[in-house]
Write an enzyme that holds these catalytic residues in place. Structure first.
Site, PDB file in Angstrom:
ATOM      1  N   ASP A 184      39.441  54.458  -4.083  1.00  0.00           N
ATOM      2  CA  ASP A 184      39.483  52.713  -4.404  1.00  0.00           C
ATOM      3  C   ASP A 184      40.642  52.090  -3.933  1.00  0.00           C
ATOM      4  OD1 ASP A 184      38.109  50.397  -6.506  1.00  0.00           O
ATOM      5  OD2 ASP A 184      37.304  52.234  -7.898  1.00  0.00           O
ATOM      6  N   ASP A 209      38.330  46.597  -4.308  1.00  0.00           N
ATOM      7  CA  ASP A 209      38.076  46.625  -5.366  1.00  0.00           C
ATOM      8  C   ASP A 209      38.255  44.700  -5.374  1.00  0.00           C
ATOM      9  OD1 ASP A 209      37.503  47.150  -8.232  1.00  0.00           O
ATOM     10  OD2 ASP A 209      39.901  45.917  -8.030  1.00  0.00           O
ATOM     11  N   GLU A 236      33.404  45.477  -2.388  1.00  0.00           N
ATOM     12  CA  GLU A 236      32.733  44.875  -3.870  1.00  0.00           C
ATOM     13  C   GLU A 236      32.702  43.579  -3.574  1.00  0.00           C
ATOM     14  OE1 GLU A 236      33.126  45.229  -8.958  1.00  0.00           O
ATOM     15  OE2 GLU A 236      35.103  45.009  -7.707  1.00  0.00           O
ATOM     16  N   HIS A 258      30.618  52.003 -12.977  1.00  0.00           N
ATOM     17  CA  HIS A 258      31.651  52.093 -14.420  1.00  0.00           C
ATOM     18  C   HIS A 258      31.916  50.958 -14.690  1.00  0.00           C
ATOM     19  CE1 HIS A 258      34.069  50.597 -10.959  1.00  0.00           C
ATOM     20  NE2 HIS A 258      34.804  50.064 -11.588  1.00  0.00           N
ATOM     21  N   ASP A 259      30.878  49.182 -14.599  1.00  0.00           N
ATOM     22  CA  ASP A 259      31.102  48.061 -14.381  1.00  0.00           C
ATOM     23  C   ASP A 259      29.785  48.186 -15.351  1.00  0.00           C
ATOM     24  OD1 ASP A 259      34.230  47.656 -13.750  1.00  0.00           O
ATOM     25  OD2 ASP A 259      33.175  47.181 -12.055  1.00  0.00           O
TER      26      ASP A 259
HETATM   27  C1  GLC Z   1      36.669  45.199 -10.173  1.00  0.00           C
HETATM   28  C2  GLC Z   1      36.118  46.757 -11.607  1.00  0.00           C
HETATM   29  C3  GLC Z   1      36.515  46.868 -12.423  1.00  0.00           C
HETATM   30  C4  GLC Z   1      37.340  45.921 -13.007  1.00  0.00           C
HETATM   31  C5  GLC Z   1      38.186  45.133 -11.838  1.00  0.00           C
HETATM   32  C6  GLC Z   1      39.697  44.407 -11.610  1.00  0.00           C
HETATM   33  O1  GLC Z   1      35.442  45.046 -10.205  1.00  0.00           O
HETATM   34  O2  GLC Z   1      35.042  46.935 -10.456  1.00  0.00           O
HETATM   35  O3  GLC Z   1      36.335  47.603 -13.323  1.00  0.00           O
HETATM   36  O4  GLC Z   1      37.883  46.193 -14.180  1.00  0.00           O
HETATM   37  O5  GLC Z   1      37.408  44.974 -10.311  1.00  0.00           O
HETATM   38  O6  GLC Z   1      40.425  45.295 -10.676  1.00  0.00           O
END
Ligand code: GLC
Length: 549
Positions: free
Chosen positions: A100, A199, A256, A329-330
């Site tokens: 990540d 991310d 993302e 995971h979100d």
């Molecule tokens: C992304 C991740 C998430 C995190 C956020 C801040 O959305 O998937 O889990 O809290 O970024 O890094």
């Protein structure tokens, strides 16, 4: 690594949340050795690439998405030699590893930020976004609630954080910051990882006017996304990022990318796009009006889901390649989100699995999804760990909902739903650890675990079909078309490749549905409910999915 530039189109990715995967040193927290121990399971499942959520040095305010050292391993997870061992053993099994990449922000414990706070004349001040003044510079709300601005102790100065206050945003306008990040990325790629999931990358460009907007909540603030997410000028940074790093390696990159409109997809994933593929969230957040306001729930229908899914797939197909997922995971567990209460069975887990798995793109499986896991139900806010759950709980009440309603919103949406420890078997703590884990297990683990689980077998069968069967080429390379002459509740599509067509039908409802086909089914490759009366007219049970030609 394979010299084929588009090798990543053939991968099946398994996402690991290291804190909850497997604990080998019995401290209640998963670790890298645990991932290595479970490689045989992953290899047997058939996955070819692992995406491991952050394992870097971190105070774990946001479970590792707050990095204090990009090149150090968090001791909770092990050491760099544990990671090297994982890389090597995975490679022996033909499994690639991606990490990540969190470069929109760091932890407040990163040495750059500490130096920036300690001395206002330090060059590191300009590594972050500091603004002088006695008042907050504007009314932007952070993704995790509250203002994006945090006061610097003892100074009339604020710093910006799009996420938690302990996740200060890096100043991408500063070339020195960008150069440091690129060098770090290249060092990881030189080490032999296959690439990165990137991310929050659409947040790196902020509108430089830093102006307020009309409030959109009872807190008097406005979501910062309107001024910090996918804003004009981001293309300059993203092109440079690609050019200075990814282009130099035969690597895969998955952005993302919330907030990117379909018309802009080709910039992101087209021939000269910034990334190999992106995650599209347009249908993932079907149950809420916005991914960060869980109290704004929707009464979505299968028809709406289908329309969003089809639009997403068409946009991805037109521009390039997508990363398909129903969990991460979100997100909450897909079985709890997409399937009505009373129908959340292993058969339905198979049905919704098959619905997305054969879409065009690279399939991503989140740990425990292949077990048919469901959300945990927590009785009090004190049982939650996730910062955005806690924020949403209080914000819901601030918006006028009762405590019970607030808890319900959080139970439905909490990121802790997918972060519960992985149940490997039915022993105490599910074989995840011998001591009480950092986060409560789901109540169902004695029944839903990785041992003799029909959903796991189903995922193996799906992976084998996509990767190594007579119809693999069609399932991986084929174009996608959505069926129009089916009921609103049926998600129907076909993949087409060199004259071959494979059809997928899923009933996303609690009612039986009839589908009239143009011709008799020849072969049924998969049937989630094993109840098909093949013919031209077929009946699909609630959440049944079939793959056929
Ligand atoms: C992304 C991740 C998430 C995190 C956020 C801040 O959305 O998937 O889990 O809290 O970024 O890094």
């Amino acid at each position: 690594m394979v010299e084929n530039k588009n090798w990543w189109k053939n991968e099946v990715v398994y996402q690991i949340y290291p804190k909850s995967f497997k604990d080998t040193n019995n401290d209640g927290i998963g670790d890298i050795k645990g991932i290595t121990d479970k490689l045989p399971y992953l290899s047997d499942l058939g996955v070819t690439m692992l995406w491991i959520c952050p394992i870097f040095t971190s105070p774990m305010v946001d479970n590792g998405y707050d990095i204090a050292n990009f090149e150090g391993i968090n001791p909770e997870f092990g050491s760099m030699s544990d990671f090297d061992e994982l890389l090597e053993k995975a490679d022996n099994l033909g499994i690639k590893i991606i990490l990540d990449l969190v470069i929109n922000h760091t932890s407040d414990e990163h040495p750059w930020f500490k130096a920036a706070l300690a001395d206002k004349n330090s060059k590191y001040r300009d590594y972050y976004i500091f603004k002088k003044g006695t008042e907050r510079p504007n009314n932007w709300r952070s993704i995790f609630g509250g203002s994006v601005w945090e006061k610097v102790p003892g100074e009339d100065t604020y710093y910006l954080h799009v996420f938690d206050k302990r996740q200060p945003d890096l100043n991408w306008e500063n070339e020195a910051v960008r150069k440091e990040l690129y060098a770090m990325i290249n060092r990881w790629l030189e080490k032999g990882i296959a690439g990165f999931r990137i991310d929050s990358i659409t947040f790196i460009k902020k509108d430089q006017d830093y102006s307020s907007l009309p409030a959109d909540g009872a807190d008097g603030l406005v979501s910062c996304k309107f001024k910090t997410r996918n804003r004009p000028g981001i293309e300059v940074f993203l092109k440079e990022l690609r050019h200075e790093t990814f282009d130099r390696f035969n690597c895969v990159t998955i952005g993302e990318a919330p907030g990117v409109e379909y018309k802009d997809f080709s910039q992101f994933i087209g021939k000269d796009g910034y990334f190999s593929m992106i995650f599209d969230f347009h249908y993932a957040d079907i149950d809420v009006e916005s991914g960060s306001d869980w109290f704004k729930r929707t009464n979505w229908t299968a028809q709406e889901f289908k329309e969003l899914l089809a639009a997403s797939q068409q946009a991805l197909q037109q521009a390039g390649w997508g990363a398909n997922f129903i969990e991460n995971h979100d997100q909450p567990r897909a079985l709890s989100k997409l399937v009505a209460p009373g129908f959340q069975t292993p058969a339905s887990a198979k049905g919704i699995g098959a619905m997305y798995f054969f879409l065009r793109g690279t399939p991503f499986i989140y740990q425990g999804q292949e077990l048919g896991m469901i959300n945990a139900v927590r009785e009090s806010i004190s049982e939650f760990d996730d910062i955005s759950s806690i924020d949403n709980y209080y914000r819901s009440m601030n918006e006028g909902f009762s405590e019970k309603e607030a808890l319900n919103f959080v139970n439905l949406r909490s990121r802790d739903n997918t972060r519960t420890p992985m149940p490997w078997n039915n022993t105490k703590y599910g074989g995840f650890s011998t001591v009480e884990p950092w986060l409560g297990m789901t109540e169902e683990y004695p029944a839903i675990n990785a041992e003799s689980n029909e959903v796991v077998d189903w995922y193996k069968a799906m992976i084998a079909l996509r990767q190594s069967s007579d119809i693999s080429a069609c399932l991986s390379k084929g174009d996608i078309y959505f069926m129009e002459n089916v009921s609103d509740n049926i998600i129907g599509y076909w993949r087409e490749w060199e004259g071959q067509r494979i059809y997928s039908l899923t009933n996303l409802s609690t009612a039986k549905e009839i589908v009239n086909l143009d011709q008799d089914i020849q072969t049924v490759f998969l049937d989630s409910h094993n109840e098909l009366n093949a013919g031209k007219k077929i009946e699909l049970l609630p959440y049944q999915s079939i793959l056929f030609n």
